[in-house]
Scaffold this motif. Sequence first.
Motif, PDB file in Angstrom:
ATOM      1  N   ASP A   1       0.860  -1.153  -0.038  1.00 50.93           N
ATOM      2  CA  ASP A   1       0.196  -0.016  -0.041  1.00 50.93           C
ATOM      3  C   ASP A   1       0.512   1.166  -0.056  1.00 50.93           C
ATOM      4  O   ASP A   1       1.572   1.527   0.981  1.00 50.93           O
ATOM      5  CB  ASP A   1      -1.005  -0.075   1.370  1.00 50.93           C
ATOM      6  CG  ASP A   1      -1.840   1.246   1.168  1.00 50.93           C
ATOM      7  OD1 ASP A   1      -1.921   2.180   0.222  1.00 50.93           O
ATOM      8  OD2 ASP A   1      -2.871   1.090   1.969  1.00 50.93           O
ATOM      9  N   PRO A   2       0.957   2.006  -1.027  1.00 50.39           N
ATOM     10  CA  PRO A   2       1.709   3.386  -0.929  1.00 50.39           C
ATOM     11  C   PRO A   2       1.244   4.287  -0.158  1.00 50.39           C
ATOM     12  O   PRO A   2       2.102   5.081   0.196  1.00 50.39           O
ATOM     13  CB  PRO A   2       1.526   3.730  -2.547  1.00 50.39           C
ATOM     14  CG  PRO A   2       0.994   2.429  -3.289  1.00 50.39           C
ATOM     15  CD  PRO A   2       0.287   1.574  -2.321  1.00 50.39           C
ATOM     16  N   ARG A   3       0.336   4.187   0.119  1.00 44.45           N
ATOM     17  CA  ARG A   3      -0.319   5.116   1.447  1.00 44.45           C
ATOM     18  C   ARG A   3       0.450   5.059   2.655  1.00 44.45           C
ATOM     19  O   ARG A   3       0.485   5.696   3.557  1.00 44.45           O
ATOM     20  CB  ARG A   3      -1.748   5.103   1.538  1.00 44.45           C
ATOM     21  CG  ARG A   3      -2.937   5.506   0.453  1.00 44.45           C
ATOM     22  CD  ARG A   3      -4.151   4.893   0.629  1.00 44.45           C
ATOM     23  NE  ARG A   3      -4.233   3.450   0.875  1.00 44.45           N
ATOM     24  CZ  ARG A   3      -5.633   2.931   1.324  1.00 44.45           C
ATOM     25  NH1 ARG A   3      -6.607   3.700   1.246  1.00 44.45           N
ATOM     26  NH2 ARG A   3      -5.672   1.815   1.565  1.00 44.45           N
ATOM     27  N   LYS A   4       0.937   3.823   2.925  1.00 43.17           N
ATOM     28  CA  LYS A   4       1.778   3.590   4.121  1.00 43.17           C
ATOM     29  C   LYS A   4       3.102   4.129   3.803  1.00 43.17           C
ATOM     30  O   LYS A   4       3.878   4.281   5.015  1.00 43.17           O
ATOM     31  CB  LYS A   4       1.617   1.988   4.500  1.00 43.17           C
ATOM     32  CG  LYS A   4       0.428   1.612   4.812  1.00 43.17           C
ATOM     33  CD  LYS A   4       0.118  -0.034   5.103  1.00 43.17           C
ATOM     34  CE  LYS A   4      -1.063  -0.416   5.545  1.00 43.17           C
ATOM     35  NZ  LYS A   4      -1.164  -2.133   5.832  1.00 43.17           N
ATOM     36  N   SER A   5       3.939   4.123   2.730  1.00 45.27           N
ATOM     37  CA  SER A   5       5.178   4.136   2.525  1.00 45.27           C
ATOM     38  C   SER A   5       5.422   5.556   1.866  1.00 45.27           C
ATOM     39  O   SER A   5       6.684   6.175   2.063  1.00 45.27           O
ATOM     40  CB  SER A   5       5.680   3.208   1.375  1.00 45.27           C
ATOM     41  OG  SER A   5       4.951   3.147   0.318  1.00 45.27           O
ATOM     42  N   LEU A   6       4.468   6.291   1.365  1.00 47.61           N
ATOM     43  CA  LEU A   6       4.821   7.495   1.005  1.00 47.61           C
ATOM     44  C   LEU A   6       4.578   8.671   1.853  1.00 47.61           C
ATOM     45  O   LEU A   6       3.323   8.769   2.403  1.00 47.61           O
ATOM     46  CB  LEU A   6       4.009   7.870  -0.538  1.00 47.61           C
ATOM     47  CG  LEU A   6       4.366   7.034  -1.709  1.00 47.61           C
ATOM     48  CD1 LEU A   6       3.688   7.397  -2.818  1.00 47.61           C
ATOM     49  CD2 LEU A   6       5.599   7.859  -1.950  1.00 47.61           C
ATOM     50  N   HIS A   7       5.438   9.427   2.122  1.00 44.89           N
ATOM     51  CA  HIS A   7       5.221  10.379   3.513  1.00 44.89           C
ATOM     52  C   HIS A   7       5.415  11.853   2.589  1.00 44.89           C
ATOM     53  O   HIS A   7       6.232  11.940   1.872  1.00 44.89           O
ATOM     54  CB  HIS A   7       6.369  10.186   4.322  1.00 44.89           C
ATOM     55  CG  HIS A   7       6.489   8.895   4.972  1.00 44.89           C
ATOM     56  ND1 HIS A   7       5.931   8.714   6.154  1.00 44.89           N
ATOM     57  CD2 HIS A   7       7.193   7.891   4.779  1.00 44.89           C
ATOM     58  CE1 HIS A   7       6.056   7.242   6.478  1.00 44.89           C
ATOM     59  NE2 HIS A   7       6.973   6.774   5.716  1.00 44.89           N
ATOM     60  N   VAL A   8       4.528  12.659   3.146  1.00 47.25           N
ATOM     61  CA  VAL A   8       4.610  13.940   2.867  1.00 47.25           C
ATOM     62  C   VAL A   8       5.059  15.067   3.846  1.00 47.25           C
ATOM     63  O   VAL A   8       4.317  15.091   4.880  1.00 47.25           O
ATOM     64  CB  VAL A   8       3.270  14.584   2.224  1.00 47.25           C
ATOM     65  CG1 VAL A   8       3.424  16.003   1.800  1.00 47.25           C
ATOM     66  CG2 VAL A   8       2.975  13.749   1.145  1.00 47.25           C
ATOM     67  N   ASP A   9       6.330  15.620   3.839  1.00 48.34           N
ATOM     68  CA  ASP A   9       6.724  16.503   4.999  1.00 48.34           C
ATOM     69  C   ASP A   9       7.892  17.357   4.516  1.00 48.34           C
ATOM     70  O   ASP A   9       8.363  17.325   3.294  1.00 48.34           O
ATOM     71  CB  ASP A   9       7.325  15.673   6.048  1.00 48.34           C
ATOM     72  CG  ASP A   9       7.049  16.238   7.470  1.00 48.34           C
ATOM     73  OD1 ASP A   9       6.969  17.419   7.271  1.00 48.34           O
ATOM     74  OD2 ASP A   9       7.146  15.692   8.501  1.00 48.34           O
TER      75      ASP A   9
END
Length: 445
Positions: A48-56
Amino acid sequence: MDKILEAIQAGASGEEIASLPIPESYRAAYVKRDEADMFEGVDSWDKDPRKSLHVDEVRTPELAPDEVYLAVMASSINFNTVWTSIFEPLPTFGFLDRLARESEFAARHQRDEHIVGSDASGVVLRVGSAVRNWKPGDRVTVHCNHVDDQDPSAHDDSMLAANQRIWGFETNFGGLADLSIVKANQLMPKPTHLTWEEAAVNALCNSTSYRMLVSDNGARMKQGDSVLIWGATGGIGGYATQYVLNGGGTPIGVVSSPERAEILNRMGCEAVIDRKAAGYQFWSDEHTQDESEWRRFGKDIRAVNGGEDVDIVFEHPGRSTMGASIFAAKRGGTVVTCAATSGYMVEFDNRHFWMKLKKLLSSHFANYAESYAANRLIDQGRIQPLLTDVFSLDQVGEAALQVHHNKAEGKLGVLCLSPEEGLGIDDPEKRDRIGEDKITVFRNS
């Protein structure tokens, strides 16, 4: 970044933009080195990319002499973003580590976060001391061929360069961010009639399709050629369909739903095969292909192609379809491939290949000249964007998941610094001449 956005929206001059300070950090989407094994033992589909992609916030790198700082107004999702986010076929930090060994400036790319994204539209903020053709304030799009022109292997065709890389995949500081660093030879003029998000989705896929079909480095499609296009409403397939139509050929689009078939019909593609409705089973089990299904597929192609096999097969699924693609090409025909989204280890029956004198041609992205030519066709309104939906940068994980699970038609745009959709049109009269219905054919599907 807020002051930079205010200046861009106010129509500030290049001199005014150049006077603005570059922030010490900026917002970006990235994966983390210490999470590269987070999906170990998980099936690819369930990663799941929602778990691995961070926005900061990430720290701003130093600018090299041949680079520019770019305020990224919009970007897009490509399959390579998905691959990075699920760490397949391997974590991309190895790419960054190898790049870091090349030079002092290359060492900047070796970080514990990999900032992703291989498309962008935006505004040049600052140029390095060696940059000649671009200046602050220029509105640009970015192609993703990252190459060092000091390498002699880069000068016949830069895609053959020993150190050719894809920006935002095999390099750091990609386009899914409010700021990026980009080599000056990656910049192209932004099509003046498009919004930021429409302009951002084209370069990678459009240039790839151009090289595969039109360029001397590709299949050299000519008028009258019939071209089988897998995923004909997808990120590269939708551009391929347009190139075949523009070039006087006959596209045979393979899609997976009646809705996607309808999109093709609106584009002018009359020959369509719904693979899901046909229920093709090219593999009888994970080790064995079923030639009778290839033959059924070939019969269906001939039924919509005037009784003939196709001259060219536009191939990118890889393992699931390559056997059928090789079989479907006419005697002396060409299969051109640029990817393997269903698996890298492909198989085909060599008898149908060598005895019928077929050609299998590899293609990877595009060189600068090809990318520039493809971008010019966008600017002329001869090729249209494939934008279907737009996400905010904070939603990048969800957007990547949709591409991963094949839920998206065309291309998904991502707003970065741009606060809303519809901004960035510099020539509304040109947009009216080309036609809103043409420009938004995928958006309105």
